[in-house]
Motif scaffolding. Sequence first.
Motif, PDB file in Angstrom:
ATOM      1  N   GLU A 217       3.367   0.664   3.081  1.00 17.98           N
ATOM      2  CA  GLU A 217       3.072  -0.500   3.913  1.00 17.98           C
ATOM      3  C   GLU A 217       3.140  -1.784   3.119  1.00 17.98           C
ATOM      4  O   GLU A 217       2.713  -1.842   1.973  1.00 17.98           O
ATOM      5  CB  GLU A 217       1.644  -0.370   4.476  1.00 17.98           C
ATOM      6  CG  GLU A 217       1.602   0.050   5.917  1.00 17.98           C
ATOM      7  CD  GLU A 217       0.164   0.234   6.386  1.00 17.98           C
ATOM      8  OE1 GLU A 217      -0.732  -0.449   5.824  1.00 17.98           O
ATOM      9  OE2 GLU A 217      -0.058   1.057   7.285  1.00 17.98           O
TER      10      GLU A 217
ATOM     11  N   TYR B 219      -0.017  -6.345 -11.239  1.00 15.33           N
ATOM     12  CA  TYR B 219      -0.324  -4.914 -11.245  1.00 15.33           C
ATOM     13  C   TYR B 219       0.675  -4.227 -12.162  1.00 15.33           C
ATOM     14  O   TYR B 219       1.881  -4.433 -12.032  1.00 15.33           O
ATOM     15  CB  TYR B 219      -0.203  -4.376  -9.816  1.00 15.33           C
ATOM     16  CG  TYR B 219      -0.749  -2.989  -9.610  1.00 15.33           C
ATOM     17  CD1 TYR B 219      -1.980  -2.792  -8.991  1.00 15.33           C
ATOM     18  CD2 TYR B 219      -0.029  -1.874 -10.016  1.00 15.33           C
ATOM     19  CE1 TYR B 219      -2.477  -1.516  -8.788  1.00 15.33           C
ATOM     20  CE2 TYR B 219      -0.531  -0.593  -9.823  1.00 15.33           C
ATOM     21  CZ  TYR B 219      -1.753  -0.419  -9.210  1.00 15.33           C
ATOM     22  OH  TYR B 219      -2.250   0.844  -9.010  1.00 15.33           O
TER      23      TYR B 219
ATOM     24  N   SER C  41       4.585  -1.114   8.281  1.00 12.28           N
ATOM     25  CA  SER C  41       5.239   0.003   7.608  1.00 12.28           C
ATOM     26  C   SER C  41       6.633  -0.391   7.127  1.00 12.28           C
ATOM     27  O   SER C  41       7.337  -1.181   7.772  1.00 12.28           O
ATOM     28  CB  SER C  41       5.351   1.178   8.573  1.00 12.28           C
ATOM     29  OG  SER C  41       6.205   2.150   8.000  1.00 12.28           O
TER      30      SER C  41
ATOM     31  N   THR D 150      -0.791   7.355  -4.579  1.00 12.12           N
ATOM     32  CA  THR D 150      -1.550   6.410  -3.775  1.00 12.12           C
ATOM     33  C   THR D 150      -1.944   5.232  -4.653  1.00 12.12           C
ATOM     34  O   THR D 150      -2.544   5.417  -5.712  1.00 12.12           O
ATOM     35  CB  THR D 150      -2.814   7.090  -3.205  1.00 12.12           C
ATOM     36  OG1 THR D 150      -2.388   8.147  -2.343  1.00 12.12           O
ATOM     37  CG2 THR D 150      -3.639   6.099  -2.407  1.00 12.12           C
TER      38      THR D 150
ATOM     39  N   HIS E 188      -3.021  -5.709  -4.630  1.00 11.10           N
ATOM     40  CA  HIS E 188      -3.664  -6.760  -3.836  1.00 11.10           C
ATOM     41  C   HIS E 188      -2.960  -8.094  -4.053  1.00 11.10           C
ATOM     42  O   HIS E 188      -2.322  -8.301  -5.083  1.00 11.10           O
ATOM     43  CB  HIS E 188      -5.142  -6.868  -4.225  1.00 11.10           C
ATOM     44  CG  HIS E 188      -5.901  -5.641  -3.842  1.00 11.10           C
ATOM     45  ND1 HIS E 188      -6.183  -5.334  -2.535  1.00 11.10           N
ATOM     46  CD2 HIS E 188      -6.412  -4.628  -4.607  1.00 11.10           C
ATOM     47  CE1 HIS E 188      -6.844  -4.184  -2.502  1.00 11.10           C
ATOM     48  NE2 HIS E 188      -6.989  -3.723  -3.748  1.00 11.10           N
TER      49      HIS E 188
ATOM     50  N   GLU F 277       0.529   5.343   0.168  1.00 12.24           N
ATOM     51  CA  GLU F 277      -0.484   6.359   0.426  1.00 12.24           C
ATOM     52  C   GLU F 277       0.144   7.744   0.471  1.00 12.24           C
ATOM     53  O   GLU F 277       0.971   8.029   1.339  1.00 12.24           O
ATOM     54  CB  GLU F 277      -1.173   6.054   1.748  1.00 12.24           C
ATOM     55  CG  GLU F 277      -2.687   6.259   1.673  1.00 12.24           C
ATOM     56  CD  GLU F 277      -3.341   5.818   2.972  1.00 12.24           C
ATOM     57  OE1 GLU F 277      -3.732   4.644   3.042  1.00 12.24           O
ATOM     58  OE2 GLU F 277      -3.410   6.642   3.899  1.00 12.24           O
TER      59      GLU F 277
ATOM     60  N   LYS G 123       0.838  -1.197   0.000  1.00  8.95           N
ATOM     61  CA  LYS G 123       0.000   0.000   0.000  1.00  8.95           C
ATOM     62  C   LYS G 123       0.872   1.245   0.000  1.00  8.95           C
ATOM     63  O   LYS G 123       1.748   1.395   0.856  1.00  8.95           O
ATOM     64  CB  LYS G 123      -0.875  -0.024   1.255  1.00  8.95           C
ATOM     65  CG  LYS G 123      -2.169   0.735   1.108  1.00  8.95           C
ATOM     66  CD  LYS G 123      -3.141   0.319   2.182  1.00  8.95           C
ATOM     67  CE  LYS G 123      -3.261   1.445   3.196  1.00  8.95           C
ATOM     68  NZ  LYS G 123      -4.085   1.080   4.357  1.00  8.95           N
TER      69      LYS G 123
ATOM     70  N   THR H 245      -2.700   0.602  -4.382  1.00 10.40           N
ATOM     71  CA  THR H 245      -2.676  -0.620  -3.592  1.00 10.40           C
ATOM     72  C   THR H 245      -2.535  -1.818  -4.513  1.00 10.40           C
ATOM     73  O   THR H 245      -3.270  -1.945  -5.494  1.00 10.40           O
ATOM     74  CB  THR H 245      -3.976  -0.772  -2.786  1.00 10.40           C
ATOM     75  OG1 THR H 245      -4.154   0.403  -2.007  1.00 10.40           O
ATOM     76  CG2 THR H 245      -3.903  -1.976  -1.869  1.00 10.40           C
TER      77      THR H 245
END
Lengths: 287, 293, 253
Positions: C59, C30, C64, C21, C25, C5, C3, C23
Amino acid sequence: MDWSSWWDTYSTLVLSIGVYGMLALSIYLTLSCGLLSLANAAFMGIGAYMSAIATLQFEWPFAFALFLGTVLPAAVAFLIGIPVLRLSGVYLAMATLGFGEVVRVVLLNLDITGGPLGLNGIPPLTTWWHVVLALALTVALLQALRRSRIGRAFEAIREDETAARLMGIATDRIKLLAFVLGAAIAGLAGGLNAHYTFTLSPGNFGFESAVDILTMAVLGGIQGVAGPLLGGAILTLLPELLRGLQEFRMAANGLILIAVVLFMPQGLWDPARFRRWRRSRGTRAEA
Amino acid sequence: MFAQQIVNAISLGSVYALFALGFTLVFGILGVINLSHGGIFMVGAYAALLLLTRFEIPFWAALPLAMLAAGLLGLAIDLLILKQLRKRGAPHLMPMIATIGAAILMTSLSQGLFGSETRRFPLDLFDQESFSWGPVTIPVLQAGITALSVLLMLLMVWVLKRTRIGQALRAVAESPKAASLLGIPVERLFHLTSFVAAALGGAAGILIGLSFDAISPFMGQPMLHKGIAAIILGGLGDVRGAVLGGLFLGAAEVFAVTVLSSEYRDALSFGLLFLVLLWRPQGLFGASATRSA
Amino acid sequence: MLKLEGLSRQFGGVRALDDVTLTVHPEQVYGLIGPNGAGKTTVFNLVTGLFPPTGGLLEFDGRSLQGVPPHRIAQRGIARTFQNIRLFQEMTLIDNVIVGMHAHLPYHFWDLLLRTPAFREAERRARARALQLLHRVGLGTLCEELAGNLSYGNQRKLEIARALASRPRLLLLDEPVAGMNATEKNEIMALIRSLRQDRLTVFMIEHDMRFVMGLCDTVAVLNFGRIIAEGKPAEIQANPAVIEAYLGQEEPA
């Protein structure tokens, strides 16, 4: 000439071949992970003084003195290694050069090290089998490292430190390990050396010695443990062979450094070159 | 007392700075630490000595001739060693090792040719007079040495800042590749830099030989160490930094003697260097603006 | 799984990444695309800890990555390849792959000094698995060659094998098919599909649109350090902002 008189004449030379072989291996260890450290002469000096003080002034057993002469430089290397190894390339070379100079001046000014006069009358305790054993242990250690994940990590760091870190290698710790082990080996070599030359003075461990040690490894090549041993042997014997040249003797070392860097950057012992030779001879035989 | 120390510090520091200036130029432009710079420094001093004693040439002519000799030696090292390594794209440790070899060679040859003993410039060369100004005494010789090194440094800085060659050199320092695309003759500038740096090193050798009244084959090594300390204090490759580093080192040494015992003076430069490297590897003065080492 | 952000990074005064930003999964492929210089590789460099972000959150698996050194990030299960190939040129193929297993060789210093059975067994297994990985990327027969002697395409394959050696859960591929011919591209495509079947998550940067659109579940577009679109490949291809960004830059094939 019978054996005992030959040995009386040449024992120092023979022992030196072994001891300088160890020193060349100590710098090989750091070079093999891409670190040009010029501190090994200083570590040798710390080890030599430590063990000589132990036998001469405290009359401790030789084995314990050698142990101290190995551990103290390693401990010093550990302490300075943590900050110094953050540097790389020429900065590291300069910092280790600076460290060596500080050690030399400290040895020159302490009382326990005998100041500029150095230490004299160190008991002649080193025998041939001590040197053989120490050298054999060093070679065995380095070979064991080479064929393990640590040896591969050394090589990976030398080729591309960033890539090595991203492969999960804790590069800081691995470099520190090489630095500390190199210091230990140099210290042991120094302890052995002190107990057959009988005298020590700070000048033995200055910049010239650091360069001598480097020359051995560069001349022999750092593609394996055989190279530094060969380089150490050649540079130990060379002054004997060149005795006739007198003051010009050191010039040979200078020329060797230049010539090796220019014409034989891998050093004398280069397995890849040997393989090429064998291959070309093989094809000629077939033809 | 204090004023006198300051004068001594400036005098010593300016010669260190002159030495460091040539040293740092080579690093900034060729990207190489030339560890034979101390050897060149020593050869410069011997060249002047030879010209003065053997050929009985007056000092004002011997100085530029000895600088020329040192410069040619630097050029030879560039052509015979550094250029070969550049062609091959050798890793950066290689030139360091090879120039250590060149330094050993020079020291050993001088030792064989001139002997190991310490030599001196002829005594009657200069006025033994001094200026006095309040509590401060400045021997004419010391004033001359300082003036000469400052003059040479100003000349260098002027060339770098104000001339077309200086502009080209700065472009090369930034990136040799980009400079050659702009049509700058990079190789020739490398040769020129090696020549000029060595000539400055040789001049420093003569001036140190005069100010300490001693010349020996081994004088290069400690000077090299001071030069290394000075350019690292100032930030590698930074001309202004090298000058400041040299002055700083000279001052540190002069004042250290009043606090520390003089035996420790020689360790001072390296102690400083060591601390600076750990604390601020880019040098005390300014940011590191050069190619990575 | 991964993640980012509000992630940003400045170099000097230049904003290389600005409020990114996204994510990734689990078990997804991706894709990150964008014109040259948009800051794609910077995203990978931040994720692998080469340098810290100047702002935002990062993250992995809910933990983190801030301030974690690169080798620890690698040990947590992120592996990568490089746009400008970074192999260990003077090592053999098989040694390159075994270096990737560094953190997974479970023996102590004493084991290697004494060559204990545990050491021998671990080294034997490592070699066997390295060979397997090399076969998987089609380089099995070259295992004793030096990496530097490989062709460009084969070097890219070796980088993937080396990255897989660390048993990653997230694999970052930086332009995996750049400089490859059509056959090689198809091989890599098949390889990535088989990796997905092994439930590996893949995050890749690539310029070849056919490749990206054929493989990825989600695609994000980065332009001047900002995400300008994110979605399924078909949506991305129809997005006017994306077409705008690519106009005059390069052809979206």
